[in-house]
Every structure is written in C-alpha cells, then in structure tokens.
Design an enzyme around this catalytic site. Structure first.
Site, PDB file in Angstrom:
ATOM      1  N   ASN A 191       0.965  -0.844   2.558  1.00 29.00           N
ATOM      2  CA  ASN A 191       0.654  -0.894   0.988  1.00 29.00           C
ATOM      3  C   ASN A 191      -0.816  -0.342   1.073  1.00 29.00           C
ATOM      4  O   ASN A 191      -1.534  -0.995   1.386  1.00 29.00           O
ATOM      5  CB  ASN A 191       0.659  -2.282   0.770  1.00 29.00           C
ATOM      6  CG  ASN A 191      -0.029  -2.662  -0.622  1.00 29.00           C
ATOM      7  OD1 ASN A 191      -0.212  -1.494  -1.374  1.00 29.00           O
ATOM      8  ND2 ASN A 191      -0.124  -3.719  -0.904  1.00 29.00           N
ATOM      9  N   TRP A 192      -0.712   0.835   0.363  1.00 33.07           N
ATOM     10  CA  TRP A 192      -2.340   1.460   0.439  1.00 33.07           C
ATOM     11  C   TRP A 192      -3.137   1.097  -0.591  1.00 33.07           C
ATOM     12  O   TRP A 192      -4.157   1.526  -0.883  1.00 33.07           O
ATOM     13  CB  TRP A 192      -2.101   3.130   0.390  1.00 33.07           C
ATOM     14  CG  TRP A 192      -1.147   3.998   1.362  1.00 33.07           C
ATOM     15  CD1 TRP A 192      -0.611   3.208   2.489  1.00 33.07           C
ATOM     16  CD2 TRP A 192      -0.878   5.178   1.551  1.00 33.07           C
ATOM     17  NE1 TRP A 192       0.015   4.147   3.381  1.00 33.07           N
ATOM     18  CE2 TRP A 192      -0.128   5.374   2.585  1.00 33.07           C
ATOM     19  CE3 TRP A 192      -1.111   6.268   0.794  1.00 33.07           C
ATOM     20  CZ2 TRP A 192       0.102   6.700   3.168  1.00 33.07           C
ATOM     21  CZ3 TRP A 192      -0.698   7.494   1.013  1.00 33.07           C
ATOM     22  CH2 TRP A 192       0.089   7.583   2.284  1.00 33.07           C
ATOM     23  N   LYS A 193      -2.421   0.378  -1.712  1.00 32.65           N
ATOM     24  CA  LYS A 193      -3.223  -0.070  -2.830  1.00 32.65           C
ATOM     25  C   LYS A 193      -3.872   0.968  -3.558  1.00 32.65           C
ATOM     26  O   LYS A 193      -3.600   2.082  -3.604  1.00 32.65           O
ATOM     27  CB  LYS A 193      -4.338  -1.376  -2.229  1.00 32.65           C
ATOM     28  CG  LYS A 193      -3.390  -2.413  -1.326  1.00 32.65           C
ATOM     29  CD  LYS A 193      -4.325  -3.540  -1.138  1.00 32.65           C
ATOM     30  CE  LYS A 193      -3.525  -4.606  -0.277  1.00 32.65           C
ATOM     31  NZ  LYS A 193      -4.297  -5.813   0.008  1.00 32.65           N
ATOM     32  N   GLY A 230      -1.738  -3.929   4.670  1.00 31.19           N
ATOM     33  CA  GLY A 230      -2.745  -3.227   3.905  1.00 31.19           C
ATOM     34  C   GLY A 230      -3.648  -2.476   4.729  1.00 31.19           C
ATOM     35  O   GLY A 230      -3.478  -1.307   4.679  1.00 31.19           O
ATOM     36  N   GLY A 231      -4.926  -2.927   4.719  1.00 28.70           N
ATOM     37  CA  GLY A 231      -6.117  -2.136   5.199  1.00 28.70           C
ATOM     38  C   GLY A 231      -5.559  -1.304   6.472  1.00 28.70           C
ATOM     39  O   GLY A 231      -6.097   0.054   6.535  1.00 28.70           O
ATOM     40  N   GLU A 274       3.438 -13.491   2.283  1.00 26.26           N
ATOM     41  CA  GLU A 274       1.772 -12.962   2.369  1.00 26.26           C
ATOM     42  C   GLU A 274       1.147 -14.212   1.834  1.00 26.26           C
ATOM     43  O   GLU A 274       0.404 -14.511   0.703  1.00 26.26           O
ATOM     44  CB  GLU A 274       1.615 -11.897   1.547  1.00 26.26           C
ATOM     45  CG  GLU A 274       2.170 -10.688   1.870  1.00 26.26           C
ATOM     46  CD  GLU A 274       1.554  -9.267   1.448  1.00 26.26           C
ATOM     47  OE1 GLU A 274       1.239  -8.495   2.366  1.00 26.26           O
ATOM     48  OE2 GLU A 274       1.136  -9.260   0.341  1.00 26.26           O
ATOM     49  N   GLU A 279      -2.405  -9.803  -5.551  1.00 25.19           N
ATOM     50  CA  GLU A 279      -3.494  -9.083  -6.207  1.00 25.19           C
ATOM     51  C   GLU A 279      -2.822  -8.870  -7.837  1.00 25.19           C
ATOM     52  O   GLU A 279      -3.500  -9.164  -8.695  1.00 25.19           O
ATOM     53  CB  GLU A 279      -3.702  -7.930  -5.615  1.00 25.19           C
ATOM     54  CG  GLU A 279      -4.686  -8.095  -4.467  1.00 25.19           C
ATOM     55  CD  GLU A 279      -4.737  -6.933  -3.306  1.00 25.19           C
ATOM     56  OE1 GLU A 279      -4.003  -5.825  -3.804  1.00 25.19           O
ATOM     57  OE2 GLU A 279      -4.992  -7.441  -2.114  1.00 25.19           O
ATOM     58  N   SER A 298      -3.616  -9.236   6.845  1.00 19.92           N
ATOM     59  CA  SER A 298      -4.597  -8.855   8.005  1.00 19.92           C
ATOM     60  C   SER A 298      -3.748  -8.429   9.399  1.00 19.92           C
ATOM     61  O   SER A 298      -4.087  -8.915  10.384  1.00 19.92           O
ATOM     62  CB  SER A 298      -5.420 -10.136   8.323  1.00 19.92           C
ATOM     63  OG  SER A 298      -6.308 -10.078   7.440  1.00 19.92           O
ATOM     64  N   GLY A 328      -6.487  -9.331   3.398  1.00 22.81           N
ATOM     65  CA  GLY A 328      -7.904  -8.614   3.528  1.00 22.81           C
ATOM     66  C   GLY A 328      -8.878  -9.469   4.013  1.00 22.81           C
ATOM     67  O   GLY A 328     -10.167  -8.865   3.730  1.00 22.81           O
ATOM     68  N   HIS A 341       3.026  -8.734  -5.851  1.00 25.25           N
ATOM     69  CA  HIS A 341       1.865  -8.930  -4.681  1.00 25.25           C
ATOM     70  C   HIS A 341       0.788  -9.888  -5.166  1.00 25.25           C
ATOM     71  O   HIS A 341       0.540  -9.885  -6.590  1.00 25.25           O
ATOM     72  CB  HIS A 341       1.148  -7.676  -4.752  1.00 25.25           C
ATOM     73  CG  HIS A 341       0.196  -7.653  -3.331  1.00 25.25           C
ATOM     74  ND1 HIS A 341      -1.173  -7.984  -3.610  1.00 25.25           N
ATOM     75  CD2 HIS A 341       0.440  -7.239  -2.347  1.00 25.25           C
ATOM     76  CE1 HIS A 341      -1.501  -7.904  -2.265  1.00 25.25           C
ATOM     77  NE2 HIS A 341      -0.706  -7.271  -1.570  1.00 25.25           N
TER      78      HIS A 341
END
Ligand code: PGA
Length: 250
Positions: free
Chosen positions: A9-11, A232-233, A165, A97, A211, A171, A95
């Site tokens: 997930n590149w956000k 993600g990251g 999640e 966010e 994470s 993150g 998600h």
C-alpha cells in the site's frame, strides 16, 4: 490451502517516474516468485503507467480506495468501472486512515465493498482497533462490529480479503507480535464462520498489516491464520518489499 498474498500500500507516495521505476525493480526481483500472490496499490495517478509496466508480469494491480457509484456528479471520486478499465484486481476499502481522516463509517465502507464485488474487483476490507480500544479490552468487539457491518449483504460466492491492521501498529514501527496477531486472525475467522459457511471462513485470506518489515515478516506469516501482509512504509522500496515477499530477513 490459502495462497499467501503480499500487498504493498503505497499510500500518498510516488510520482509517475518513481512509481514506474519501483515496479520495474520489483518485476526483476520477484520474477521467480510463483508460490504466492504479490500486489501493488499505487496512488490513482500512477495506476495507468504502473499497469503498462506490469504487462507480462504476475504482480497484481490494486487501488487504495474507490467510490461505490459507477459514474456521475461525484467530484474527486474514482469509480469501480475506472478501476476495472485499468485491470485493477483488488481495492483496499476502509483503511484506518480513510476511517479516521476522511470520516468513512461502516455504512459507507459496506457500500464500497458491495460495489467492488459487484464489479469483480476483490475488496480488501481493513479492520482493526485503536490503542485505546485495545487497552480497554475492546479489540474483539470493535473488529467484530467492523466485519459484520462491512460485510453486510456479501454472499458466500463473493470473493473478498480481510486485512487486520491494528491502528496502533500502522506506521509506528511497533508491530503486533505474531501471537497477538494470530489470536485476532483466529477470532476473525470465527466471525466469518458465523456469517458464512465454515468452508468459506476457511478459504478467506486474512492479511496482517502494521509495521511489517523484512525483520518480522517471516514470523508473522508463518502463523496459521495469517495469510499475507498489507505493507505500507516497507513497500516503498523494492529491496525491503521483495525481502518481505521472499521472507528474507534484512
Ligand atoms: P505500515 O502501514 O506498514 O507503514 O505500518 C500499513 C498500512 O497502513 O497498510
């Protein structure tokens, strides 16, 4: 058996040239991976060039969100038809966010999930508790509510994926331990067993997100009910994402 699914997930990251160069590297690094599914979810602006770059590769393309209507006066939104047009096989829905920053509630999320399955795009429905909810012992209650509301109207034959999640792990560098995650994944499978048949509950892939990195991917993904990861990251660099996919520790 359930096939592993490792999703990036590149956000809100990557310009078009950056996105294309990332998938170009991933294609090369992952070309021999055949026993698991790999998915990238770039921002909308990079879907088309990434789709072009992925031609001939087994890496799947997905989106990070979508609206539930097919077309109309919905300024700023992207429809399932637009995603189908770009060969998106998956779409991340709900998600944390989106829930927190964009105030998406279970009712809206459910409409999106239903629309995705109607258009044969596999929704990845995200669920998970906040730190406060975990500390007050409400993890199961919250996850059950998000699942039951998010999946309302979904039938036995519809294909979907769940991503657990925990919000406090996203993150933050603080992942859930494999045991903690496994416990919730098993609980989720139990809820799916109430909503659908036992066979269906057994088949649904439940990803862990929060994470995930090369150092902890293997131990998480080896747990019985963890069928993949939503990253993600660590999905923003070809090196770390491919290590996660291949279970190579850093
Ligand atoms: P993270 O994000 O891997 O950076 O914690 C996961 C996610 O939000 O899907």
């Amino acid at each position: 058996m359930r096939r592993l699914l490792i999703a990036g997930n590149w956000k809100m990251h990557k310009t078009v040239p950056e996105a294309v160069s990332l998938v170009r590297e991933l294609k090369e690094l992952l070309k021999d991976v055949k026993d698991r599914d790999v998915l990238v979810c770039p921002p909308f602006t990079a879907l088309y060039p990434v789709r072009e770059e992925l031609k001939g590769s087994s890496i799947y393309l997905g989106a990070q969100n979508m609206f539930y209507e097919e077309e109309g006066a919905y300024t700023g939104e992207i429809s399932p038809l637009m995603l189908k047009d770009l060969n998106c096989s998956f779409v991340i829905i709900g998600h944390s966010e989106r829930r927190r920053i964009f105030k998406e509630d279970d009712e809206l999320i459910n409409k999106k999930v239903l629309s995705a399955v109607r258009h044969k795009i596999t929704p990845i429905l995200c669920v998970g508790e906040t730190l406060e909810e975990r500390e007050s012992g409400e993890t199961e209650k919250v996850v059950e509510r998000q699942l039951k509301r998010g999946l309302r109207g979904i039938s036995e034959d519809d294909e979907f994926v769940i991503a657990y999640e925990p919000v406090w792990a996203i993150g933050t560098g603080k992942s859930a331990t494999p045991q903690m995650a496994q416990e919730v994944h098993l609980f989720i499978r139990g809820v799916l067993g109430e909503l659908f048949s036992k066979e269906k509950a057994f088949q649904v892939r439940i990803l862990y997100g929060g994470s995930v990195k090369p150092e902890n991917a293997k131990s998480l993904l080896e747990m019985e009910d963890i069928d993949g990861a939503l990253v993600g990251g660590a999905s923003l660099k070809a090196d770390s994402f491919s290590k996660i996919v291949k279970f190579e520790e850093a």
